[in-house]
Design a protein around this motif. Structure first.
Motif, short mmCIF file in Angstrom:
data_model
loop_
_atom_site.label_atom_id
_atom_site.label_comp_id
_atom_site.label_asym_id
_atom_site.label_seq_id
_atom_site.Cartn_x
_atom_site.Cartn_y
_atom_site.Cartn_z
N GLY A 64 12.26 -27.59 12.52
CA GLY A 64 12.27 -26.00 12.57
C GLY A 64 10.83 -25.77 11.63
O GLY A 64 10.28 -24.86 12.42
N ILE A 65 10.16 -26.28 10.75
CA ILE A 65 8.94 -26.16 10.04
C ILE A 65 7.91 -27.26 11.27
O ILE A 65 7.15 -25.68 11.68
CB ILE A 65 9.08 -26.68 8.79
N GLN A 66 8.16 -27.37 11.28
CA GLN A 66 7.20 -28.39 11.94
C GLN A 66 6.99 -27.84 13.87
O GLN A 66 5.97 -27.44 14.59
CB GLN A 66 7.45 -29.77 13.11
N ILE A 67 7.82 -26.93 13.75
CA ILE A 67 8.27 -26.30 15.81
C ILE A 67 7.91 -24.90 14.77
O ILE A 67 6.49 -24.41 15.72
CB ILE A 67 9.33 -25.89 16.06
N TYR A 68 7.96 -24.08 13.69
CA TYR A 68 7.22 -23.08 13.07
C TYR A 68 5.80 -23.24 13.69
O TYR A 68 5.27 -22.09 13.94
CB TYR A 68 7.57 -22.75 12.18
N LYS A 69 5.34 -24.63 12.73
CA LYS A 69 3.96 -24.51 13.21
C LYS A 69 3.09 -24.57 14.64
O LYS A 69 1.95 -23.66 14.80
CB LYS A 69 3.22 -26.19 12.75
N LEU A 70 4.17 -24.42 15.39
CA LEU A 70 3.24 -24.33 17.12
C LEU A 70 3.72 -22.70 17.36
O LEU A 70 3.44 -22.83 18.44
CB LEU A 70 3.68 -25.45 17.89
N LEU A 71 4.22 -22.27 16.89
CA LEU A 71 4.53 -20.93 17.49
C LEU A 71 3.48 -19.63 17.26
O LEU A 71 3.10 -20.33 16.00
CB LEU A 71 6.63 -20.33 16.78
N THR A 108 4.23 -14.65 15.05
CA THR A 108 4.30 -12.91 14.64
C THR A 108 5.79 -12.36 14.18
O THR A 108 5.17 -11.17 14.17
CB THR A 108 3.91 -12.41 15.90
N ASN A 109 6.33 -12.87 14.54
CA ASN A 109 7.99 -12.09 13.79
C ASN A 109 8.11 -11.06 14.96
O ASN A 109 9.03 -10.34 14.36
CB ASN A 109 8.09 -12.30 12.34
N CYS A 110 7.91 -11.01 16.53
CA CYS A 110 8.08 -9.41 17.49
C CYS A 110 9.33 -10.11 17.24
O CYS A 110 9.61 -9.23 18.05
CB CYS A 110 7.01 -10.44 18.53
N LYS A 111 9.98 -10.52 17.14
CA LYS A 111 11.81 -10.60 17.45
C LYS A 111 12.94 -10.57 19.03
O LYS A 111 12.82 -10.28 19.12
CB LYS A 111 12.14 -9.45 16.84
N GLU A 112 10.92 -10.74 19.73
CA GLU A 112 11.35 -10.43 21.32
C GLU A 112 12.66 -11.78 21.96
O GLU A 112 13.04 -11.89 22.37
CB GLU A 112 10.26 -10.40 22.69
N CYS A 113 12.42 -12.92 20.64
CA CYS A 113 13.31 -13.71 21.58
C CYS A 113 14.65 -13.38 20.94
O CYS A 113 15.63 -14.64 21.43
CB CYS A 113 12.81 -14.93 20.73
N GLY A 114 14.38 -12.17 20.20
CA GLY A 114 16.45 -11.89 19.58
C GLY A 114 16.27 -12.86 18.45
O GLY A 114 17.85 -12.16 17.67
N PHE A 115 15.54 -13.50 17.66
CA PHE A 115 15.84 -14.14 16.88
C PHE A 115 14.87 -13.00 15.50
O PHE A 115 14.05 -12.24 15.92
CB PHE A 115 14.86 -15.60 16.02
N PRO A 116 15.27 -12.60 14.28
CA PRO A 116 14.31 -12.08 13.68
C PRO A 116 12.84 -12.28 13.09
O PRO A 116 12.24 -11.66 12.46
CB PRO A 116 15.38 -11.99 12.48
N CYS A 127 11.19 -17.38 24.46
CA CYS A 127 9.88 -16.63 23.39
C CYS A 127 8.86 -17.01 24.50
O CYS A 127 7.76 -17.15 24.85
CB CYS A 127 9.27 -18.10 22.48
N PRO A 128 8.05 -15.07 24.58
CA PRO A 128 7.48 -14.66 25.48
C PRO A 128 5.53 -15.76 25.45
O PRO A 128 4.78 -15.27 26.07
CB PRO A 128 7.23 -13.59 25.68
N TYR A 129 5.28 -15.63 24.01
CA TYR A 129 4.66 -15.82 23.53
C TYR A 129 3.91 -16.93 23.30
O TYR A 129 2.32 -17.52 22.87
CB TYR A 129 3.55 -15.02 22.70
N VAL A 130 4.59 -18.15 23.70
CA VAL A 130 4.18 -19.36 22.96
C VAL A 130 3.26 -20.05 24.00
O VAL A 130 3.03 -19.85 25.36
CB VAL A 130 5.88 -20.47 23.10
#
Lengths: 436, 755, 314
Positions: free
Chosen positions: A5-12, A15-23, A42-45
């Protein structure tokens, strides 16, 4: 190697925009790492990240959803064995009708009306299959008059098309494309945006067909192994699941179709299919005593091992209790409830069973997790207004939580607190000997 | 090894082999080579010979090579000047003694001299011999049917073991007492031998004690040689229940050492033959206890514990012969490691776990110890085995009869335990059980521990006769029942005498302090094994807790000492030692042993585990964790959410949502479930920066452990750190959190990036 | 390019266990049965053939059970009052193995008599269960084990709290034991360790991880069995034992099978539903690795047997 998850996080975008439905982006990244969500949510990846995340970007088994008035989803599974995480999308249980059958509307109505309750949940038949051995257009209309649940249409392209026309706007599964008819079927699926079952008796045959069909722009595919031989079906279903999950082999990453209607023993085959990775199970006809056990089996196999089946909290009457009969306390873990209810019921002794909301845990587990304490028990006793139903203010605690008796006295000052046996089997004897 | 014993045993063996040879030759001449020899009612021929040599002897002639074999095992008597270890020679001599003894008894059977005739004697159940049905003879060897019946009981544990008594007791009353003590414990007893012609069998017969199968006390014969039947019994047990084959001598001896809890009790003077026979018994791992002065063989090895122990009867501590006899038997049991069960808790009030939660209210109160008005403590201390008497319960000082209703008094409970597998480290683990054990009595309430214990006795319990000594009764019974694997003896003293109370309270406090320091000193680098905990695999199948001194189990219920004790109590249970082996990276906490175990315990799901990092291969979790620690990437730190906190956290998820990510036995870097006391450990995510990384913490945690956290903040060199950590009252979003951290100059903001 | 079929290579395999002994093997059974021996997850014959066919046992009782569903009286009828007759009928119904359950009313003499009668009436290998109370189990099984010496009977059931006597008598008389634990991998393993620690060879233990009926906890039994099998294949010696489970007992306890009246209409026809309940419970367990399923209704026996046949034929 899958990314954490952390490795993926780095590539996101972070912005915590929450549009994906997750906080937060981290929460989304962790779900993605667990292959429980698609990257496209994720709309912004960025494109660059997308390439790097290709491995993690989609579940290994494509989610295929059949839609009409209701929806049946299959796929998106991530494990081979339910204990490893859980099985997510319960296989749809369908009942097959024949277009040539003049009683089809009545049969559909009966099957549609069917509903059976299992520990507080209502189960129904998920959808219907119609075999195009007659006027499919008329048959679909007749069925649609009785039910709005998703359809599977079985037959060759020419016979199916009128059926598809009769239910436009829905996502139907059409069955099946094989080596001889795949072009026509693929064209049909593309035209009507239907999901397409692909049938071959080898994996190579399936891959070959799938490659050709995908080239025609059909994405929602379902696999049919062209057999109901239990051993062969099990082997192929296992191989497909393994290839998808362990090797991320996309060419076979689709839900599986189980033609129980063609099996020698429909119930047995359907049971294997439910346990071993089917996405859609089609039964020969609607028979309650056959459907009910299968619905229960499906529920059991697809229960999240970490979130066991729960019973509705409340006060349950066993053997028509009278006001002077004892009040027993237990938790709302289904197995605990069944154990207690069955023992008491079997003994013929009347009792009031107060099922406390312990978040679906067994007595000891719930107690250890703080979900079954004096406060919660008192809340249940008060909340279900037990006092108004009984003449003797006395409750029996499970023996395993004897330690709660003191606190419970505080919480329920005008009640007598008794400690019962640890195991449900000993309840009848306890009720006979100690509660008089 | 005692040269004295070696000399006597070797001498005895030499003499016996010669005697056997002479007897055999005579018999062959008189009866012929082909005369059948056998023990009655057994399928195992002459069992010791059969087991040890593999020879199925059926005729006199076939005994000849056995004599040769016995002779080949003989050694020269040690010379005056040699002082080398004689254990091997002695054991060999012991074996040749057994073979010779069996040869002699077999020949005696041929002559009708076995079973030994004894006029006027009647067996209370026994082997039937042609026409003699239990009258006018002793028992001789045990038949196969009885072997199976008793064998099952020995194997399944209903019978704790057997005693082979050889010789003659100090007097008849002592003989009776010894046998009664053994019978009381369900220990099977075999009788043989004599001292100057007088045998314990005579003594018991004179006292009217019934002997035979029915009383579990079997008279083999009045000479030492008949003790061979005990070893024949042991040999056949191994063949019957151990699945062993004749001739597997070593395996048969090992089987007996490991599984058959037997011992030899030599009463009265020990002659050469007895030494030789004793040496034979030691081969089977059966220790020999003598009630006379003989040299001891204490180093352990062949037997589980001591080989030969001398316990001169008159020197035994005890007010009379009866007490001495009792102690003697007790000692035998200790030496062989025979476990005796105490089954019921003998107190005048109902006892059981159903009463654990009972509360004794003021109105029902007879007397209380501890609480606001008096002092109560409990202290469990380990002692040496011979320093205490099992089951001894003393009350020192007045009882509570003089105390007014609802009154109070000072009390101390001092528990001394001893056991071969007991360790000082288990003291606190056992002491904590006092709470549960005492609470099981109806009408008794126990709260707290150590010197803040608080016990109440209700009127009801007092009326039924519950007294101070009953605390001892409860503790004695329960420690044996639940901790029998590590506790052999329990002695309890209840102190109410003011002077003694003060004295012991002082001692107890010193011990508590010592333990606290010991715990503080017990660091991961000072041990060479951690413990696994797989208790939760029933619902999180691939999760393993690795418990180290500085990282307790995530449920908070098991620390390293608990696991260690649990392993000793239940060696096949959920807590297994993990040998650390080679250290790979001490900073992150990788060892070969922990990695290997993670692989096995997780069924190959987890390949590596870091003991001290949340970012890299963090430990997995089941679902029982007290807190969840989760990375807040924006804050360059972590938050800690308590199970009791149901509010929203800056991660945008509540505890229950987070639990879904943290649990299930999957490694998820950035999230970890932990026990709350791990938070104050110096090893708390030490690879990632330690406690200074905590930017947010549920207020319930902050408040309930304020003192502990303050100490941690000091240790980390930032005494005000706790006030810089946000909680749900001031930050439930990342934005709020960042603002708070900024405003309070939290150190995490200035630390290196976490990833 | 053809797809490479993913095959798991496991370091461990299940022990082959033989139940019953023929005259040549020191008993009187018409044939003995060997179970276990697998080196794959259940029936994945593309990896390695399943060496021994899982079997079906039919449960009979030493005296006519009072609490069995009337639906079971239909097929067995009068034979339920005569264990020897019942055994014959069960053999005719397709059982590979008989489970004789003794009851609390039995005495050592009656138990021995019944076991001898059943051994005489049918040549099938036998499992004998005590009535399920520790003391009574031990009291009955010890003489039974002696009376049946040489027959390689499976004695059951050993549980955490009561196994030592049964194991001891099995060792003394050459029998096997059934080791039952309550749906937990580690407990199953622990009991196997404890039993083998007593000296009983592993190839004389059959483990019963316990199961629940369909709708009553089958998912626990199902997963525990899959996990035990996986652990065994991964090389954990203490789980490498064949599994025996009792779907018949569990399913016929469920309301769905037991009760015909006053139940929801949606449950459908009673008899067909009851047989389905038992059959599907058994089928799910067969798929998760059962080597012996103990059933009660002949129709279920027929269906499950056919299914196992199909799984073996692949």
């Amino acid at each position: 190697m899958a990314l954490s998850g952390i490795q993926i996080y780095k590539l996101l975008p972070q912005t915590n925009c929450k549009e994906c439905g997750f906080p937060t982006c981290l929460a989304f990244a962790m779900k993605l790492a667990a292959k429980q969500v698609e990257l496209s949510t994720c709309p912004y990846v960025t494109e660059e990240s997308k390439t790097q995340l290709a491995e993690s970007s989609a579940p290994p088994i494509r989610l295929v959803a059949l839609k009409a008035g209701t929806e049946v989803k299959a796929g998106n599974e991530v494990v081979l064995f339910r204990h490893e995480k859980t099985f997510y999308n319960k296989p749809g249980i369908f009942v097959r009708f024949k277009a040539s059958d003049s009683g089809i509307a009545a049969k559909a109505a009966a099957a549609h009306a069917y509903s059976v309750n299992y520990v507080g949940m209502d189960f129904v038949v998920d959808g219907f299959a119609i075999e195009a051995d007659g006027d499919l257009g008329a048959a679909v209309k007749a069925v649609r008059g009785a039910t709005d649940r998703p359809l599977v249409l079985i037959g060759d392209a020419a016979a199916i098309e009128p059926g598809l026309q009769a239910c436009s706007g829905e996502t139907v599964l059409i069955h099946a494309a094989d080596a001889s008819n795949w072009e026509a079927m693929a064209a049909l699926a593309a035209k009507y945006k239907a999901a397409l079952a692909v049938k071959a008796d080898t994996l190579d045959g399936l891959v070959d067909l799938i490659e050709k069909i995908k080239a025609k722009g059909v994405e929602d595919l379902v696999l049919d192994f062209d057999t109901t031989q239990l051993g062969k079906w099990l082997a192929m279903s296992t191989q497909v699941r393994r290839l998808a999950i362990k090797q991320n082999f996309r060419a076979l990453g689709y839900p599986v179709f189980a033609p129980a209607y063609a099996a020698a023993d429909e119930g047995i085959f359907a049971a294997e299919a439910i346990a071993k990775y089917a996405g859609f199970v089609v039964l020969d006809k609607f028979v309650p005593e056959n459907v009910y056990p299968l619905l229960v089996l499906r529920e059991n196999i697809y229960t999240d091992p970490q979130k066991p089946i729960q019973v509705q909290p409340g006060i349950y009457e066993i053997n028509s209790p009278k006001p002077e009969d004892p009040v027993l306390i237990t938790t709302n873990f289904s197995i605990t409830y069944f154990a207690v209810a069955n023992e008491v019921e079997g003994s013929g002794l009347p009792a009031w069973l107060v099922v406390t909301d312990a978040e679906g845990m067994s007595v000891l587990t719930a107690w250890a997790a703080g979900k079954f304490d004096a406060e919660r028990i008192a809340k249940a006793v008060k909340g279900f207004d037990v006092a108004s139903k009984v003449s003797k203010k006395r409750v029996v605690l499970p023996g395993h939580v004897a330690v709660l008796s003191g606190e419970l006295e505080e919480e329920l000052p005008d009640w007598e607190i008794r400690v019962g046996p640890r195991e449900a089997v000993d309840l009848p004897a306890f009720m006979k000997q100690a509660l008089n | 090894m005692s040269k004295y014993i070696a000399t006597r045993a070797i001498r005895g063996a030499n003499a016996l082999v010669t005697e056997a040879e002479v007897m055999l030759n005579k018999a062959i001449v008189e009866k012929g080579m082909d005369t059948p020899v056998s023990f009655p009612n057994t399928a195992y021929f002459l069992p010791t010979i059969y087991g040890m040599t593999g020879q199925a002897v059926e005729t006199l002639g076939q005994l000849k090579p056995i004599v040769e074999q016995a002779r080949s095992l003989l050694h020269l008597t040690p010379s005056e000047s040699r002082w080398t270890p004689y254990l091997g020679e002695t054991l060999d001599s012991g074996m040749s003694t057994l073979l010779a003894a069996e040869i002699i008894e077999a020949v005696r059977f041929v002559y009708g001299l076995q079973p030994e005739p004894m006029e006027g004697f009647t067996l209370a159940g026994g082997t039937s011999y042609g026409g003699q049905n239990g009258h006018n003879h002793l028992n001789g060897p045990i038949d196969d049917i009885q072997l199976r019946s008793w064998g099952i009981q020995l194997v399944d544990g209903r019978m704790p073991g057997f005693a082979a008594i050889v010789g003659c007791a100090k007097n008849n009353a002592t003989a009776v007492k010894i046998v009664r003590e053994l019978q009381r414990r369900n220990i099977l007893t075999f009788l043989s031998g004599n001292v100057n012609g007088r045998s314990i069998i005579h003594q018991l017969q004179e006292e009217g004690v019934e002997l035979g199968y029915d009383t579990y006390t079997v008279p083999f014969g009045t000479d030492t040689l008949s003790a061979i039947y005990a070893l024949g019994f042991a040999t056949r047990s191994a063949l019957t229940f151990g699945g062993l084959k004749a001739g597997q001598a070593r395996e048969i001896l090992m089987y007996n050492k490991e599984r058959v809890f037997a011992f030899v009790l030599a009463l009265g003077e020990v002659d050469d033959l007895k030494y030789a026979a004793a040496a034979g018994a030691i081969n089977y791992g059966f220790p020999v206890i003598a009630d006379t002065v003989i040299p001891e063989i204490l180093p352990t090895g062949v037997t589980t514990y001591e080989h030969v122990v001398s316990m001169p009867f008159d020197a035994i501590d005890g007010k009379d012969d009866m007490e001495k006899a009792e102690r003697l038997v007790q000692k035998c049991i200790e030496i062989r490691g025979v476990k005796v069960k105490v089954s019921n808790v003998d107190v005048p009030v109902p006892y059981g776990s159903a009463f654990e939660g009972e509360v004794v209210r003021k109105a029902d109160l007879r007397v209380e110890f501890g609480g606001k008005y008096s002092r109560c403590f409990e202290y469990l201390q380990m002692t040496k085995l011979d320093e205490i008497t099992d089951g001894k319960i003393e009350v020192v000082g007045p009882d509570f009869s003089g105390i007014d209703a609802q009154g109070h008094m000072d009390m101390g409970i001092i528990i001394k335990v001893a056991g071969r597998n007991m360790q000082t480290d288990f003291e606190p683990v056992l002491e904590r059980q006092v709470h549960y054990f005492v609470n099981g009595a109806s009408g008794i309430q126990h709260v707290g521990q150590r010197d803040i214990a608080w016990i109440r006795i209700s009127n009801n319990a007092a009326d039924k006769g519950f007294d101070l000594k009953h605390f001892g009764t409860i503790l004695h019974a329960r420690f044996h029942e639940d901790f029998g694997a590590i506790v052999d003896k329990v002695q309890v003293t209840i102190v109410t005498d003011p002077a003694l109370h003060a004295e012991w309270l002082e001692k107890a406090r010193e011990a508590y302090d010592f333990r606290n320091k010991r715990l503080a000193d017990l660091t991961d680098d000072k041990v060479d094994e951690f413990y696994s905990c797989t208790l939760c695999q029933s619902f999180a199948p691939n999760h393993v807790c690795v418990v180290s001194p500085e990282r307790l189990g995530l449920c908070g219920a098991y620390n390293w000492l608990d696991c260690k004790a649990s392993f000793n109590i239940n060696p096949t249970g959920p807590n297994q030692p993990i040998k650390l082996g080679k250290m790979i990276d001490f900073e992150k906490g990788y060892w070969e042993g922990t990695n290997d175990y993670a692989k096995i315990g997780s069924h190959d799901v987890v390949q590596e585990v870091s003991m001290y990092s949340i970012m890299e291969n963090p430990m997995t979790a089941c679902g029982c964790f007290e807190c969840i620690v989760m990375l807040i990437p924006e804050a360059n730190g972590v938050m800690v959410v308590s199970r009791e906190d149901t509010a929203m956290t800056p991660a945008g998820m509540t505890f229950s949502t987070l639990a879904g990510i943290a649990g299930g036995g999957l490694q998820t870097p950035g999230v970890m479930g932990v026990g709350k006391f791990y938070l104050i450990s110096p090893k708390f995510i030490s690879a990632d920066g330690g406690f200074k990384r905590v930017v947010w913490m549920s207020s319930v945690l902050k408040e309930s452990m304020a003192d502990e956290f303050k100490a941690v903040c000091e240790r980390e060199g930032d005494p005000d750190l706790l006030d810089k950590i946000a909680d749900e009252r001031n930050a439930t979003t990342v934005e709020d959190l960042l603002a708070w951290l900024e405003a309070h100059e939290h150190p995490a903001m200035m630390m290196e990036p976490m990833f | 390019m053809p797809i490479e079929i993913p095959k798991d290579k496991w370091p461990g395999s299940i022990k082959a266990v033989t139940i019953g002994a023929t005259a040549a093997e020191g008993g009187t059974r018409a044939k003995s049965i060997t179970i276990g021996g697998q080196n794959t997850m259940p029936y994945l014959q593309f990896e390695k053939p399943t060496p021994n066919t899982p079997v079906i046992a039919i449960e009979i009782k030493s005296r006519k059970p009072e609490d069995w569903s009337p639906l079971l009286e239909k097929p067995w009828g009068e034979a339920m009052a005569d264990p020897a007759e019942w055994a014959k009928k069960a053999e005719a119904a397709g059982a590979d193995l008989l489970v004789l359950a003794l009851t609390l009313e039995d005495t050592p003499d009656s138990a021995v008599k019944t076991v001898k009668a059943v051994l005489a009436a049918s040549g099938l290998p036998l499992v004998v269960w005590g009535p399920g109370q520790a003391e009574k189990d031990n009291e009955l099984l010890v003489p039974v084990a002696e009376a049946a010496k040489g027959e390689k009977v499976v004695l059951g059931v050993c549980e955490d709290k009561n196994y030592r006597t049964i194991v001891a008598t099995a060792m003394a008389n050459g029998h096997l034991v059934e080791a039952r634990t309550p749906m937990d991998v580690n407990l199953a393993k622990q009991l196997n360790i404890l039993i083998s620690d007593m000296g009983l060879p592993m190839d004389r233990i059959v483990m019963d991880p316990t199961t629940g009926a369909l709708g009553y906890g089958i998912e626990y039994g199902y997963s525990v069995m899959e996990r035990l099998r996986l652990a065994a294949l991964q090389g954990d010696a203490m789980t490498q034992l064949p599994m025996m489970v009792t779907p018949g007992f569990e399913a016929w306890k469920a309301k769905e099978s037991k009760v015909g009246e006053g139940v929801p209409e949606a449950w459908g026809d009673w008899e067909a539903r009851a047989v389905n309940w038992e059959t599907l419970t058994a089928m799910a367990l067969v798929e998760s690795g059962a080597d012996v399923v103990v059933l009660r209704h002949p129709e279920s026996v027929k269906r499950v047997k056919a299914a196992i046949g199909e799984l073996m034929a692949a």
